[in-house]
Design a protein around this motif. Structure first.
Motif, PDB file in Angstrom:
ATOM      1  N   TRP A 383      -4.251  -0.123  -9.841  1.00 14.95           N
ATOM      2  CA  TRP A 383      -3.293   0.133 -11.245  1.00 14.95           C
ATOM      3  C   TRP A 383      -2.609  -0.626 -11.375  1.00 14.95           C
ATOM      4  O   TRP A 383      -2.137  -1.261 -10.456  1.00 14.95           O
ATOM      5  N   ARG A 384      -2.174  -1.062 -12.822  1.00 12.69           N
ATOM      6  CA  ARG A 384      -0.643  -2.457 -13.105  1.00 12.69           C
ATOM      7  C   ARG A 384      -0.521  -1.638 -14.497  1.00 12.69           C
ATOM      8  O   ARG A 384      -0.862  -1.212 -15.303  1.00 12.69           O
ATOM      9  N   PHE A 385       1.119  -1.763 -14.272  1.00 12.75           N
ATOM     10  CA  PHE A 385       1.402  -0.840 -15.157  1.00 12.75           C
ATOM     11  C   PHE A 385       1.363  -2.545 -16.451  1.00 12.75           C
ATOM     12  O   PHE A 385       1.026  -3.514 -15.914  1.00 12.75           O
ATOM     13  N   GLN A 413       1.196   1.991 -27.430  1.00 10.19           N
ATOM     14  CA  GLN A 413       2.299   0.717 -28.173  1.00 10.19           C
ATOM     15  C   GLN A 413       3.207   0.825 -27.268  1.00 10.19           C
ATOM     16  O   GLN A 413       3.509  -0.724 -27.087  1.00 10.19           O
ATOM     17  N   ASP A 414       4.067   1.577 -26.628  1.00  9.99           N
ATOM     18  CA  ASP A 414       5.613   1.464 -25.634  1.00  9.99           C
ATOM     19  C   ASP A 414       5.302   2.054 -24.781  1.00  9.99           C
ATOM     20  O   ASP A 414       6.818   2.300 -24.409  1.00  9.99           O
ATOM     21  N   CYS A 415       4.709   2.771 -24.460  1.00  9.47           N
ATOM     22  CA  CYS A 415       4.901   3.601 -23.497  1.00  9.47           C
ATOM     23  C   CYS A 415       4.575   2.717 -21.604  1.00  9.47           C
ATOM     24  O   CYS A 415       4.401   3.757 -21.080  1.00  9.47           O
ATOM     25  N   SER A 416       4.016   1.920 -21.880  1.00 11.65           N
ATOM     26  CA  SER A 416       3.769   1.197 -20.309  1.00 11.65           C
ATOM     27  C   SER A 416       2.686   1.506 -19.779  1.00 11.65           C
ATOM     28  O   SER A 416       2.677   2.432 -18.585  1.00 11.65           O
ATOM     29  N   PRO A 417       1.697   1.360 -20.578  1.00 14.64           N
ATOM     30  CA  PRO A 417       0.563   2.695 -19.804  1.00 14.64           C
ATOM     31  C   PRO A 417       0.148   1.828 -18.438  1.00 14.64           C
ATOM     32  O   PRO A 417       0.163   1.281 -18.308  1.00 14.64           O
ATOM     33  N   LEU A 418      -0.615   2.551 -18.022  1.00 15.97           N
ATOM     34  CA  LEU A 418      -0.885   1.930 -16.365  1.00 15.97           C
ATOM     35  C   LEU A 418      -2.593   1.433 -16.773  1.00 15.97           C
ATOM     36  O   LEU A 418      -3.243   2.787 -16.931  1.00 15.97           O
ATOM     37  N   THR A 419      -3.155   0.389 -15.726  1.00 17.49           N
ATOM     38  CA  THR A 419      -3.846   0.279 -16.787  1.00 17.49           C
ATOM     39  C   THR A 419      -4.846  -0.605 -15.030  1.00 17.49           C
ATOM     40  O   THR A 419      -4.044  -0.811 -14.166  1.00 17.49           O
ATOM     41  N   HIS A 420      -6.563  -0.811 -15.512  1.00 15.66           N
ATOM     42  CA  HIS A 420      -7.114  -1.108 -14.245  1.00 15.66           C
ATOM     43  C   HIS A 420      -8.407  -2.404 -15.317  1.00 15.66           C
ATOM     44  O   HIS A 420      -8.227  -2.131 -16.016  1.00 15.66           O
ATOM     45  N   LEU A 421      -8.603  -3.282 -14.284  1.00 15.17           N
ATOM     46  CA  LEU A 421      -9.526  -4.362 -15.079  1.00 15.17           C
ATOM     47  C   LEU A 421     -10.142  -4.178 -14.732  1.00 15.17           C
ATOM     48  O   LEU A 421     -11.373  -3.121 -13.902  1.00 15.17           O
ATOM     49  N   VAL A 422     -11.426  -4.774 -15.446  1.00 10.47           N
ATOM     50  CA  VAL A 422     -13.115  -4.408 -15.655  1.00 10.47           C
ATOM     51  C   VAL A 422     -13.638  -5.614 -15.914  1.00 10.47           C
ATOM     52  O   VAL A 422     -13.609  -6.095 -16.110  1.00 10.47           O
ATOM     53  N   GLY A 423     -15.182  -5.271 -15.635  1.00 13.46           N
ATOM     54  CA  GLY A 423     -16.158  -6.221 -15.255  1.00 13.46           C
ATOM     55  C   GLY A 423     -17.047  -6.491 -15.818  1.00 13.46           C
ATOM     56  O   GLY A 423     -18.113  -7.409 -16.271  1.00 13.46           O
ATOM     57  N   ASP A 424     -17.188  -4.773 -16.176  1.00  7.83           N
ATOM     58  CA  ASP A 424     -19.245  -4.709 -16.669  1.00  7.83           C
ATOM     59  C   ASP A 424     -19.344  -4.363 -17.922  1.00  7.83           C
ATOM     60  O   ASP A 424     -18.245  -4.282 -18.784  1.00  7.83           O
ATOM     61  N   HIS A 425     -20.509  -4.189 -18.104  1.00  4.17           N
ATOM     62  CA  HIS A 425     -21.026  -5.144 -20.073  1.00  4.17           C
ATOM     63  C   HIS A 425     -20.761  -2.943 -20.488  1.00  4.17           C
ATOM     64  O   HIS A 425     -21.187  -2.928 -21.452  1.00  4.17           O
ATOM     65  N   ALA A 426     -21.375  -2.588 -18.888  1.00  2.00           N
ATOM     66  CA  ALA A 426     -21.799  -0.435 -19.504  1.00  2.00           C
ATOM     67  C   ALA A 426     -20.918  -0.333 -18.506  1.00  2.00           C
ATOM     68  O   ALA A 426     -21.265   0.197 -17.533  1.00  2.00           O
TER      69      ALA A 426
END
Length: 553
Positions: A383-385, A413-426
C-alpha cells in the motif's frame, strides 16, 4: 503547486543547458498489437508474469506502473527500484537472479521529503547508495528548489538506510552515478550536467557544469519535447558509455527513445552512437509505446540487457511498465537492441557460466500478492498513500485483521486515499467495510485527485464517483454501518457491486469505460489503481481485501 509532470518539464527544459526540439504535429491513430501466441505462467492471484516456464519470457518484466527503472548488478544478484512519487515509505527495492523474476525486499525511503522522481541505485566500496531527486510536494518542508538532489546510504541492501542527505543541487533531476578513470565519483544530471562528488559520495566537490548537449533527432519526428534526461553511465573496456533519454516520457507514442554516447574519459569528448536511437517506438500500432529511460546491464551469463519503461498499447491506464530487451555489441563496440517485436516471447537471459558447467540462477518467487488480511502493516510494499505527508502515516492502523483508516478531507479528492499498483488487464477487488463516527468510506479506481471513479458509503447513501466527481446517479442502498464493496475492471470496462454482509452482490446500474484515465489525459505521470478511502469524520475499518486477476488479464 507544481505537479510531477510540470516539474519534469521544468527540470528537463529549463535546467542548465537543456534544449527543446518539439516534433511535428501529426496525429496518430494507435492500433492494437497482435497478442502473443500463448500465455505466460500465471502469477500470484492470476497476475501477469513474465517467465513462461519454457526458457522464454514475455514483457513486461514488471507489470504495472514501475517507471524509470534503475538496476544494480551486485555479484550474482540484481536489485531494482523505480520512481516512487508520493509513496511513503517509498523506493521499494526488488531482487532477482535472472532479470525476469523479481521479488520485493522492502522500501528504502522511510520518510520522503517530497515527490520522488527517477533515482540511481549504486554500490561503491561495499556501501549502497541511492541518489534521489525530491520534487516539492504540497506537504514538503525546507526544500530549496522545485527539484532537489539528496542521497541515502546503507551497508546492507535490506537496510537500515540513512536519512536523506542534501547535496545542495537544485533545479535538476535524474541523477546518474559513475566513477571516473581518476578514481573520483561523479553525478550526472538532466541536461546533461555533471558534478564531482567527495570520496564518500555524500557531498559535492565542485560546481555543476554542462558536459553534453545530447544527440539530436530530426525535427520532423513526432515527439513530446526534446527533454534530455535520465543519464545512466557504466564502463565497458576502455570506454565510458552514457545512456540518455530524449523525446519526452509521454505524449505521442513515438516520442520517448534511448540514445547512447561514449568517451575514453569521463571528461569527454562524447561521441554519439552512429545508430541512435538504439530503442524507440517507430510504429504507433506496436504493443509497447513511448519506450525509454534505459539502463544497460550485464546478465548472469555475460550477455547484455536493457531495462527501461514503456506504455502498453490500449492500456495506458497501467502506467509506465518495466521492460527487458536483449542487447548485442557490434564489432565497433556500440550496443544494438535486439528485441524486435516485444509483443512476442524472447529467450530468457543466459544462465551464469562456471568452469565446465552452466549454473542456473536460484529460483526466486515472482511478484507479491495485492490481497491483504490486515494481519500486519504493508505500507511501502503493498500500500501507498496518495499525496500525504509521511508524518500522517499513523492515519492507518493495522491489527486484529482490520485496517483502521482515520477519515480526512471532504471526499476522494482530498482525503489521501490508500492505493496499490496493478498490472493486469482484467481484475476484481473486494473489501468489507465498517463505519464509525460519521465517515464516508469506500473503494475506488484512483488516478489522481482530479480523476477517479468508484463508490463511497456513509451509512445512509451510496455515492457513485465518475470522472473525479460524484455522479448524477445515486445507487439505492440499505442503511447500516457495514457493507461489502466490489469493483470489476474487465479490460477497461468497470462494473461496481455492493452487498450487505452475508447477502447477494447487487450490481450497480451504471458501468464505466476507463481507457482515457491516463497520463496523456490528465497531464500527470500516474496510473489507475485500486484505492481505499475514508473522508469526513471518524474512521473506517476495512477487512478482508481481496484482489484477483482473471482470464484475459
Amino acid at each position: 503547486m507544481i505537479d510531477r509532470r510540470d516539474a519534469l518539464r521544468l527540470g528537463s527544459l529549463t535546467g542548465l543547458g537543456a534544449g527543446l526540439a518539439a516534433g511535428s504535429g501529426a496525429a496518430w491513430s494507435a492500433g492494437r498489437a497482435a497478442p502473443a501466441t500463448a500465455s505466460a505462467l500465471p502469477g500470484i492471484e492470476g497476475q501477469r508474469r513474465a517467465d513462461r516456464g519454457d526458457g522464454t519470457y514475455l514483457n513486461p518484466a514488471l507489470a504495472g506502473d514501475f517507471p524509470d527503472p534503475t538496476i544494480l548488478k551486485d555479484g550474482e544478484d540484481y536489485y531494482l527500484t523505480h520512481s516512487s512519487f508520493e509513496a511513503a515509505p517509498g523506493l521499494l527495492i526488488w531482487h532477482s537472479r535472472d532479470l525476469v523474476n523479481w521479488t520485493p525486499i522492502g522500501p528504502a525511503l522511510d520518510k520522503p521529503l517530497g515527490t520522488v522522481f527517477a533515482v540511481d541505485l549504486v554500490k561503491h566500496e561495499g556501501r549502497y547508495y541511492i541518489y534521489i531527486p525530491f520534487m516539492q510536494a504540497p506537504w514538503s518542508q525546507g526544500l530549496k528548489s522545485f527539484a532537489n538532489i539528496f542521497v541515502i546510504h546503507a551497508d546492507d541492501i535490506r537496510g537500515p538506510w540513512s536519512d536523506p542527505i542534501d547535496l545542495g543541487i537544485g533545479g535538476l533531476i535524474d541523477p546518474g552515478h559513475v566513477v571516473g578513470e581518476d578514481g573520483k565519483r561523479y553525478l550526472f544530471l538532466s541536461g546533461v550536467n555533471r558534478v564531482r562528488l567527495t570520496d564518500d559520495g555524500l557531498a559535492t566537490d565542485g560546481p555543476v557544469e554542462k558536459v553534453y548537449d545530447g544527440w539530436k533527432y530530426p525535427d520532423d519526428w513526432v515527439t513530446e519535447a526534446y527533454s534530455l534526461e535520465g543519464p545512466k553511465l557504466f564502463r565497458r573496456g576502455d570506454w565510458f558509455y552514457l545512456v540518455t533519454a530524449v523525446g519526452g516520457t509521454a505524449g505521442p507514442p513515438t516520442g520517448h527513445m534511448v540514445t547512447v554516447a561514449r568517451a575514453r574519459s569521463i571528461n569527454g569528448p562524447w561521441q554519439d552512437c552512429p545508430h541512435n536511437p538504439i530503442i524507440r517506438t517507430w510504429n504507433p500500432a506496436d504493443k509497447w509505446l513511448s519506450r525509454g529511460h534505459a539502463s544497460l546491464v550485464e546478465g548472469p551469463g555475460g550477455d547484455w540487457w536493457a531495462v527501461y519503461h514503456g506504455y502498453e498499447n490500449g492500456f495506458y491506464t497501467l502506467g509506465r511498465q518495466t521492460l527487458l530487451e536483449p542487447i548485442q555489441w557490434d564489432k565497433d563496440g556500440w550496443p544494438r537492441a535486439m528485441g524486435a517485436d516485444l509483443s512476442r516471447p524472447l529467450p530468457k537471459p543466459a544462465a551464469r557460466r562456471q568452469t565446465g558447467s552452466v549454473s542456473a540462477p536460484r529460483d526466486l518467487p515472482q511478484g507479491m500478492a495485492w490481497s491483504d488480511d490486515f494481519s500486519r502493516a504493508a505500507l511501502g510494499t503493498r500500500w501507498r498513500f496518495y499525496n500525504q505527508a509521511p508524518s500522517e502515516s499513523t492515519r492507518a492502523v493495522v491489527g486484529g485483521g482490520a485496517l483502521a483508516l482515520a477519515a480526512k478531507g471532504a471526499g476522494p479528492q482530498d482525503c489521501s486515499p490508500l492505493t496499490h499498483l496493478v498490472g493486469d488487464h482484467a481484475y476484481e477487488c473486494t473489501v468489507s467495510l465498517e463505519l464509525e463516527g460519521g465517515a464516508e468510506a469506500g473503494l475506488l479506481l484512483f488516478f489522481n485527485d482530479r480523476l477517479f471513479l468508484g463508490m463511497g458509503y456513509d451509512g445512509t447513501r451510496m455515492v457513485s464517483y465518475r470522472g473525479g466527481k460524484p455522479s448524477y446517479w445515486q445507487e439505492p442502498v440499505a442503511k447500516g454501518s457495514r457493507i461489502d464493496l466490489r469493483i470489476v475492471n474487465a479490460r477497461q470496462i468497470v462494473t461496481m457491486y455492493h452487498r450487505v454482509p452475508g447477502g447477494d452482490w447487487i450490481r450497480h446500474a451504471v458501468r464505466s469505460e476507463v481507457s482515457g484515465y491516463h497520463a496523456n489525459t490528465m497531464d500527470d505521470l500516474a496510473s489507475l489503481r485500486p484505492a481505499l478511502f475514508a473522508s469526513g469524520n471518524g474512521l473506517a475499518r476495512f477487512r478482508d481485501y481481496r484482489y484477483r486477476a482473471f482470464e484475459g488479464g
